[in-house]
Design an enzyme around this catalytic site. Structure first.
Site, PDB file in Angstrom:
ATOM      1  N   GLU A 127      26.678  25.649  42.923  1.00 42.52           N
ATOM      2  CA  GLU A 127      26.639  24.142  43.094  1.00 42.52           C
ATOM      3  C   GLU A 127      27.834  23.325  42.743  1.00 42.52           C
ATOM      4  OE1 GLU A 127      22.901  22.198  41.766  1.00 42.52           O
ATOM      5  OE2 GLU A 127      21.800  24.040  42.187  1.00 42.52           O
ATOM      6  N   GLN A 133      13.176  20.259  47.602  1.00 41.17           N
ATOM      7  CA  GLN A 133      14.044  19.153  48.094  1.00 41.17           C
ATOM      8  C   GLN A 133      14.166  19.197  49.686  1.00 41.17           C
ATOM      9  OE1 GLN A 133      17.039  20.675  45.009  1.00 41.17           O
ATOM     10  NE2 GLN A 133      17.528  18.448  45.219  1.00 41.17           N
ATOM     11  N   GLU A 169      19.386  26.547  36.828  1.00 37.02           N
ATOM     12  CA  GLU A 169      19.740  25.495  35.720  1.00 37.02           C
ATOM     13  C   GLU A 169      18.606  25.669  34.630  1.00 37.02           C
ATOM     14  OE1 GLU A 169      20.398  21.704  37.975  1.00 37.02           O
ATOM     15  OE2 GLU A 169      22.407  22.611  38.727  1.00 37.02           O
TER      16      GLU A 169
HETATM   17  C1  LIG Z   1      21.643  13.078  28.296  1.00 29.49           C
HETATM   18  C2  LIG Z   1      20.735  12.039  29.230  1.00 29.49           C
HETATM   19  O1  LIG Z   1      20.719  12.770  30.717  1.00 29.49           O
HETATM   20  C3  LIG Z   1      19.882  12.194  31.386  1.00 29.49           C
HETATM   21  C4  LIG Z   1      19.872  12.918  32.935  1.00 29.49           C
HETATM   22  O2  LIG Z   1      20.283  14.110  32.808  1.00 29.49           O
HETATM   23  C5  LIG Z   1      20.516  14.931  33.923  1.00 29.49           C
HETATM   24  C6  LIG Z   1      21.446  15.821  33.876  1.00 29.49           C
HETATM   25  C7  LIG Z   1      21.566  16.643  35.047  1.00 29.49           C
HETATM   26  C8  LIG Z   1      21.206  16.393  35.989  1.00 29.49           C
HETATM   27  C9  LIG Z   1      21.404  17.177  37.391  1.00 29.49           C
HETATM   28  C10 LIG Z   1      21.079  17.097  38.393  1.00 29.49           C
HETATM   29  N1  LIG Z   1      21.772  17.878  39.345  1.00 29.49           N
HETATM   30  C11 LIG Z   1      21.613  18.108  40.756  1.00 29.49           C
HETATM   31  C12 LIG Z   1      20.700  19.193  41.096  1.00 29.49           C
HETATM   32  N2  LIG Z   1      21.028  20.262  40.432  1.00 29.49           N
HETATM   33  C13 LIG Z   1      20.232  21.399  41.293  1.00 29.49           C
HETATM   34  C14 LIG Z   1      19.635  20.788  42.505  1.00 29.49           C
HETATM   35  O3  LIG Z   1      18.454  20.793  42.550  1.00 29.49           O
HETATM   36  C15 LIG Z   1      20.623  19.383  42.658  1.00 29.49           C
HETATM   37  O4  LIG Z   1      19.589  18.439  42.939  1.00 29.49           O
HETATM   38  N3  LIG Z   1      22.258  18.757  38.366  1.00 29.49           N
HETATM   39  N4  LIG Z   1      22.208  18.135  37.238  1.00 29.49           N
HETATM   40  C16 LIG Z   1      20.352  15.236  36.241  1.00 29.49           C
HETATM   41  C17 LIG Z   1      20.112  14.411  35.095  1.00 29.49           C
END
Ligand SMILES: CCOCCOc1ccc(-c2cn(C[C@@H]3NC[C@@H](O)[C@H]3O)nn2)cc1
Length: 447
Positions: free
Chosen positions: A353, A20, A166
């Site tokens: 985070e 990133q 994650e």
């Molecule tokens: C049910 C349908 O769902 C569609 C999208 O579902 C999600 C869920 C969660 C995320 C998400 C993004 N981030 C931030 C990042 N965490 C690590 C770090 O690299 C940050 O950039 N955390 N969770 C995105 C999309």
């Protein structure tokens, strides 16, 4: 107004991740990752954005470490790009990649900043993906060899290690929902990938213990919170499933040595029970030293037949949202942390985070991101509430130090307390940076 006060030994910091922020995607021997491939696949990432340049932190790391130092942070959470160390995932080490992370870590140590290193923050070497990626159990061994190399190479410098960031995102978001790399949409594949990520975590912890290197090790699952719309059993059960998808599914194997039966039964109905080999769960449940928790958002949920994977619908209660369209729900942060304590005891926890997306731009050299300050205030208050309720929180790392590549949303979404101009790569401290600096200095803030 209330003063929210933190313990004197509370650790403050910020977090980033290799793909990133680094850029330099084709420099100094770095191999291709699945995010290089995915971001270059038309239609996968907003605007066709890639991590080729990102924040150019590969060349500007000293400036970024100065930002961490000026913030007054105790800890900086970063991740290592596996393809910089092993360009094809295994085999010959890329010394230039190793040298880069020594320079980065040495610059932190020289300024009294503790490095917290994430080994896997999603940039899997493409060569391994070409052989099945995390669906292929050979990738587990490749990860353990990579982790083993890093433990020994950075022994004495890095003393806080995170194995997997994650696992829900790397399994279900990436292989069932399909929004993240490699972009598959197969529930059985997703449950198998999630299981293999946990086995890889457990074997890396085991290798860490056997290596007798200094330090502590944990992992950083992401959690959310669905609050039942009513006390009706259907609503409560549906929210329990939604919460368990992130929580019990990725925590029970580590802390209890078993998957939650009600979720195994649910996945059995969907024909997607993970393939578990004898000994896997003993490996996964290697004791860890700390738990990282990533929380952003939550909501009210209600039973709705055939809605999504868990017969669960999210209700728009009119709560404010951030610019990424996520509800602002600090109560959920409190609830999920108390549930973690109730289910898993007093494991030391770092919030690895928590942050808000607001896309404010600089005006006259300033970024007046006051909504981000409000988000941090309400979430730090929820965090302190959980601590006063007995949750063993050791520190808080804001996501993220810098605006950066927000995966499928590219550079359109800004989480940073430092603004990045992606044309000039100029960094600008936002008002939230200055507020956070004051809070770190005083160990308290006025709500
Ligand atoms: C049910 C349908 O769902 C569609 C999208 O579902 C999600 C869920 C969660 C995320 C998400 C993004 N981030 C931030 C990042 N965490 C690590 C770090 O690299 C940050 O950039 N955390 N969770 C995105 C999309």
């Amino acid at each position: 107004m209330a003063i929210i006060k933190f313990p004197k030994d509370f650790k403050w910091g910020a977090a980033t991740a290799s793909y990133q922020i680094e850029g330099a995607a084709n420099e100094d021997g770095r191999g291709v990752s699945i995010w290089d491939t995915f971001s270059k696949t038309p239609g996968k990432v907003h605007n066709g954005d890639t991590g080729d340049i990102a924040c150019d932190s590969y060349h500007r790391y000293e400036e970024d470490v100065d930002l961490i130092h000026d913030l007054g942070a105790d800890v900086y959470r970063f991740s290592v790009a596996w393809p910089r160390i092993f360009p094809t995932g295994t085999g010959e080490v890329n010394q230039k990649g190793v040298d880069y992370y020594h320079k980065l870590v040495d610059s932190m140590l020289a300024k009294g900043i503790e490095p917290m290193c994430t080994l896997y923050h999603w940039d899997l070497p493409q060569v391994l993906q070409d052989k099945g990626g995390w669906d292929n159990r050979e990738t587990i061994e490749a990860f353990v060899q990579y982790a083993d190399f890093m433990f020994k190479e950075f022994n004495g410098k890095i003393k806080k290690w995170i194995t997997i960031n994650e696992p829900w995102c790397s399994s279900f978001l990436s292989n069932y929902i399909g929004e993240h790399a490699p972009g598959n949409q197969d529930l059985q594949l997703a449950t198998d990938v999630g299981h293999h990520l946990l086995v890889a975590h457990g074997l890396a912890v085991k290798r860490f213990r056997e290596s007798n290197v200094e330090g502590e090790i944990g992992y950083a699952p992401n959690v959310t919170w669905f609050e039942p719309y009513s006390t009706k059993e259907q609503d409560v059960d549906a929210c329990n499933r939604g919460n368990a998808w992130n929580l019990e599914w990725f925590f029970d194997p580590v802390f209890k040595g078993s998957y939650p039966q009600f979720m195994l039964d649910w996945f059995k109905e969907k024909g997607a029970v993970p393939t578990i080999l004898n000994g896997d769960l003993e490996i996964i449940s290697q004791p860890i030293d700390f738990l990282g928790v990533n929380y952003y958002t939550g909501n009210v949920g209600r039973y709705k037949e055939n809605e999504g994977l868990f017969d669960l619908e999210s209700i728009d209660m009119g709560y404010d949202k951030t610019d990424i369209d996520w509800f602002i729900y600090p109560e959920g942060f409190y609830k999920v942390l108390v549930k973690i304590k109730d289910l898993y005891g007093s494991v030391p926890i770092y919030i690895t985070e928590n942050g808000a997306c607001y896309n404010d731009e600089p005006e006259n050299g300033k970024v007046a991101d006051h909504k981000r300050i409000d988000y941090i205030k309400t979430h730090l208050t929820a965090l302190k509430r959980s601590m006063d309720s007995g949750v063993n929180i050791k520190g808080f790392l804001y996501w993220s130090l810098l605006d950066n590549f927000e995966w499928a949303l590219g550079y359109s979404m800004r989480f940073g307390i430092v603004h990045v101009n992606y044309e000039t790569l100029e960094r600008t401290k936002k008002d939230s940076y200055h507020w956070y600096n004051e809070t770190i200095k005083k160990g308290e803030f006025e709500l």
